[in-house]
Design a protein around this motif. Structure first.
Motif, PDB file in Angstrom:
ATOM      1  N   THR A  49      49.718 -31.767   4.585  1.00  0.00           N
ATOM      2  CA  THR A  49      48.900 -33.151   4.566  1.00  0.00           C
ATOM      3  C   THR A  49      49.027 -33.805   5.939  1.00  0.00           C
ATOM      4  OG1 THR A  49      50.553 -34.545   4.037  1.00  0.00           O
ATOM      5  CG2 THR A  49      49.544 -33.773   2.181  1.00  0.00           C
ATOM      6  N   ILE A  50      47.894 -34.645   6.403  1.00  0.00           N
ATOM      7  CA  ILE A  50      48.063 -35.405   7.902  1.00  0.00           C
ATOM      8  C   ILE A  50      47.966 -36.802   7.334  1.00  0.00           C
ATOM      9  CG2 ILE A  50      47.330 -33.537   9.206  1.00  0.00           C
ATOM     10  CD1 ILE A  50      44.421 -34.623   9.084  1.00  0.00           C
ATOM     11  N   PRO A  51      48.347 -37.573   8.104  1.00  0.00           N
ATOM     12  CA  PRO A  51      48.320 -39.016   7.742  1.00  0.00           C
ATOM     13  C   PRO A  51      46.901 -39.542   7.908  1.00  0.00           C
ATOM     14  CG  PRO A  51      49.987 -38.964   9.467  1.00  0.00           C
ATOM     15  CD  PRO A  51      49.121 -37.424   9.036  1.00  0.00           C
ATOM     16  N   ARG A  52      46.345 -40.455   7.203  1.00  0.00           N
ATOM     17  CA  ARG A  52      44.943 -40.985   7.187  1.00  0.00           C
ATOM     18  C   ARG A  52      44.883 -41.668   8.407  1.00  0.00           C
ATOM     19  NH1 ARG A  52      43.490 -42.108   1.155  1.00  0.00           N
ATOM     20  NH2 ARG A  52      43.360 -39.882   0.535  1.00  0.00           N
TER      21      ARG A  52
ATOM     22  N   ALA B  86      50.689 -34.981  13.151  1.00  0.00           N
ATOM     23  CA  ALA B  86      51.806 -34.922  12.231  1.00  0.00           C
ATOM     24  C   ALA B  86      51.240 -34.053  11.027  1.00  0.00           C
ATOM     25  CB  ALA B  86      52.309 -36.134  11.793  1.00  0.00           C
ATOM     26  N   LEU B  87      52.096 -32.905  10.621  1.00  0.00           N
ATOM     27  CA  LEU B  87      51.742 -32.196   9.637  1.00  0.00           C
ATOM     28  C   LEU B  87      52.942 -32.401   8.401  1.00  0.00           C
ATOM     29  CD1 LEU B  87      50.383 -28.830  10.527  1.00  0.00           C
ATOM     30  CD2 LEU B  87      49.104 -30.519   9.131  1.00  0.00           C
ATOM     31  N   THR B  88      52.728 -32.467   7.210  1.00  0.00           N
ATOM     32  CA  THR B  88      53.875 -32.664   6.337  1.00  0.00           C
ATOM     33  C   THR B  88      53.459 -31.418   5.284  1.00  0.00           C
ATOM     34  OG1 THR B  88      53.892 -34.942   6.653  1.00  0.00           O
ATOM     35  CG2 THR B  88      54.966 -33.892   4.449  1.00  0.00           C
ATOM     36  N   TYR B  89      54.620 -30.692   4.985  1.00  0.00           N
ATOM     37  CA  TYR B  89      54.649 -29.487   4.040  1.00  0.00           C
ATOM     38  C   TYR B  89      55.267 -29.688   2.650  1.00  0.00           C
ATOM     39  CZ  TYR B  89      54.700 -24.998   1.681  1.00  0.00           C
ATOM     40  OH  TYR B  89      54.542 -23.717   0.846  1.00  0.00           O
ATOM     41  N   TYR B  90      54.761 -29.840   1.504  1.00  0.00           N
ATOM     42  CA  TYR B  90      55.351 -30.005   0.267  1.00  0.00           C
ATOM     43  C   TYR B  90      55.708 -28.833  -0.241  1.00  0.00           C
ATOM     44  CZ  TYR B  90      54.101 -34.983   1.116  1.00  0.00           C
ATOM     45  OH  TYR B  90      53.837 -36.139   1.879  1.00  0.00           O
ATOM     46  N   HIS B  91      56.944 -28.552  -0.517  1.00  0.00           N
ATOM     47  CA  HIS B  91      57.339 -27.072  -0.876  1.00  0.00           C
ATOM     48  C   HIS B  91      56.994 -26.969  -2.271  1.00  0.00           C
ATOM     49  CE1 HIS B  91      59.776 -26.036   2.863  1.00  0.00           C
ATOM     50  NE2 HIS B  91      59.745 -27.271   2.848  1.00  0.00           N
ATOM     51  N   ASP B  92      57.118 -27.727  -3.324  1.00  0.00           N
ATOM     52  CA  ASP B  92      57.043 -27.794  -4.812  1.00  0.00           C
ATOM     53  C   ASP B  92      55.633 -27.347  -4.855  1.00  0.00           C
ATOM     54  OD1 ASP B  92      59.673 -28.070  -5.076  1.00  0.00           O
ATOM     55  OD2 ASP B  92      59.282 -30.283  -5.523  1.00  0.00           O
ATOM     56  N   SER B  93      54.577 -27.906  -4.138  1.00  0.00           N
ATOM     57  CA  SER B  93      53.403 -28.011  -4.568  1.00  0.00           C
ATOM     58  C   SER B  93      52.460 -26.830  -3.435  1.00  0.00           C
ATOM     59  CB  SER B  93      52.594 -29.387  -4.724  1.00  0.00           C
ATOM     60  OG  SER B  93      52.728 -30.080  -3.514  1.00  0.00           O
ATOM     61  N   GLN B  94      53.398 -26.519  -2.356  1.00  0.00           N
ATOM     62  CA  GLN B  94      52.845 -25.713  -1.453  1.00  0.00           C
ATOM     63  C   GLN B  94      51.336 -26.450  -0.779  1.00  0.00           C
ATOM     64  OE1 GLN B  94      52.006 -21.926  -3.381  1.00  0.00           O
ATOM     65  NE2 GLN B  94      54.239 -21.390  -3.156  1.00  0.00           N
ATOM     66  N   THR B  95      51.592 -27.661  -0.459  1.00  0.00           N
ATOM     67  CA  THR B  95      50.497 -28.733   0.131  1.00  0.00           C
ATOM     68  C   THR B  95      50.735 -29.217   1.305  1.00  0.00           C
ATOM     69  OG1 THR B  95      50.041 -29.144  -2.338  1.00  0.00           O
ATOM     70  CG2 THR B  95      49.058 -30.631  -0.584  1.00  0.00           C
TER      71      THR B  95
ATOM     72  N   PHE C 148      52.619 -37.149  -1.787  1.00  0.00           N
ATOM     73  CA  PHE C 148      51.322 -37.237  -1.089  1.00  0.00           C
ATOM     74  C   PHE C 148      50.391 -37.966  -2.239  1.00  0.00           C
ATOM     75  CE2 PHE C 148      51.317 -32.823  -3.077  1.00  0.00           C
ATOM     76  CZ  PHE C 148      50.255 -32.837  -3.903  1.00  0.00           C
ATOM     77  N   ASP C 149      50.657 -38.324  -3.735  1.00  0.00           N
ATOM     78  CA  ASP C 149      49.754 -38.767  -4.412  1.00  0.00           C
ATOM     79  C   ASP C 149      49.708 -40.383  -3.996  1.00  0.00           C
ATOM     80  OD1 ASP C 149      48.865 -36.469  -5.956  1.00  0.00           O
ATOM     81  OD2 ASP C 149      50.354 -36.620  -7.412  1.00  0.00           O
ATOM     82  N   TRP C 150      50.753 -40.977  -3.522  1.00  0.00           N
ATOM     83  CA  TRP C 150      50.909 -42.364  -3.351  1.00  0.00           C
ATOM     84  C   TRP C 150      50.946 -42.763  -1.593  1.00  0.00           C
ATOM     85  CZ3 TRP C 150      54.919 -43.866  -0.503  1.00  0.00           C
ATOM     86  CH2 TRP C 150      55.991 -42.975  -0.404  1.00  0.00           C
ATOM     87  N   LYS C 151      50.923 -41.667  -0.872  1.00  0.00           N
ATOM     88  CA  LYS C 151      50.870 -41.816   0.524  1.00  0.00           C
ATOM     89  C   LYS C 151      49.753 -41.985   0.975  1.00  0.00           C
ATOM     90  CE  LYS C 151      53.966 -39.984   3.698  1.00  0.00           C
ATOM     91  NZ  LYS C 151      54.886 -38.948   4.228  1.00  0.00           N
ATOM     92  N   PRO C 152      49.378 -42.877   2.120  1.00  0.00           N
ATOM     93  CA  PRO C 152      47.943 -42.675   2.782  1.00  0.00           C
ATOM     94  C   PRO C 152      47.851 -41.435   3.361  1.00  0.00           C
ATOM     95  CG  PRO C 152      49.348 -44.315   3.796  1.00  0.00           C
ATOM     96  CD  PRO C 152      50.191 -43.801   2.595  1.00  0.00           C
ATOM     97  N   CYS C 153      47.375 -40.340   2.758  1.00  0.00           N
ATOM     98  CA  CYS C 153      47.484 -39.031   3.550  1.00  0.00           C
ATOM     99  C   CYS C 153      46.234 -38.320   3.065  1.00  0.00           C
ATOM    100  CB  CYS C 153      48.699 -38.054   3.642  1.00  0.00           C
ATOM    101  SG  CYS C 153      49.278 -37.727   2.020  1.00  0.00           S
ATOM    102  N   THR C 154      45.905 -37.010   3.843  1.00  0.00           N
ATOM    103  CA  THR C 154      44.842 -36.319   3.318  1.00  0.00           C
ATOM    104  C   THR C 154      45.456 -35.020   3.444  1.00  0.00           C
ATOM    105  OG1 THR C 154      43.087 -37.619   4.760  1.00  0.00           O
ATOM    106  CG2 THR C 154      42.419 -35.287   4.434  1.00  0.00           C
ATOM    107  N   ILE C 155      44.934 -34.226   2.317  1.00  0.00           N
ATOM    108  CA  ILE C 155      45.327 -32.617   2.292  1.00  0.00           C
ATOM    109  C   ILE C 155      44.385 -32.019   3.068  1.00  0.00           C
ATOM    110  CG2 ILE C 155      45.486 -30.770   0.772  1.00  0.00           C
ATOM    111  CD1 ILE C 155      45.905 -32.682  -1.508  1.00  0.00           C
ATOM    112  N   VAL C 156      44.999 -31.103   3.742  1.00  0.00           N
ATOM    113  CA  VAL C 156      44.370 -30.106   4.862  1.00  0.00           C
ATOM    114  C   VAL C 156      44.918 -28.722   4.802  1.00  0.00           C
ATOM    115  CG1 VAL C 156      43.996 -31.803   6.559  1.00  0.00           C
ATOM    116  CG2 VAL C 156      46.143 -30.461   6.883  1.00  0.00           C
TER     117      VAL C 156
END
Length: 87
Positions: free
Chosen positions: A84-87, A73-82, A10-18
């Motif tokens: 995101t949604i696309p911008r 579209a919701l994406t869940y990153y297990h390692d950081s428990q974050t 999520f650091d390089w993808k165009p997305c927003t943390i929600v």
């Protein structure tokens, strides 16, 4: 000046943390229940999980926005428990 390396998608993808309220069971299944977007809270009416990758789960969700059913579209990153949604 120190350089900070990032290994999170999520650091390089165009997305927003929600913020998301989700249910997790003992077998590792995740069920997103609510999402907050732009200070508005939405209940997730239905969802289906797309193919998951290593430590990443993707969900296609339907939320009710007033009288309109919207897909997000919701994406869940297990390692950081974050979440995101696309911008």
């Amino acid at each position: 000046m120190a350089v900070i390396k990032s290994y999170q998608s999520f650091d390089w993808k165009p997305c927003t943390i929600v913020p998301v309220i989700a249910s997790f069971d003992t077998e590792g299944h995740i069920r997103p229940l609510y999402v907050r977007i732009n200070n508005a809270s939405f209940r997730i009416e239905s969802y289906w999980e797309k193919k998951s990758y290593a430590n990443i789960s993707e969900f296609m969700c339907h939320i009710l926005d007033g009288d309109c059913m919207r897909a997000i579209a919701l994406t869940y990153y297990h390692d950081s428990q974050t979440w995101t949604i696309p911008r």
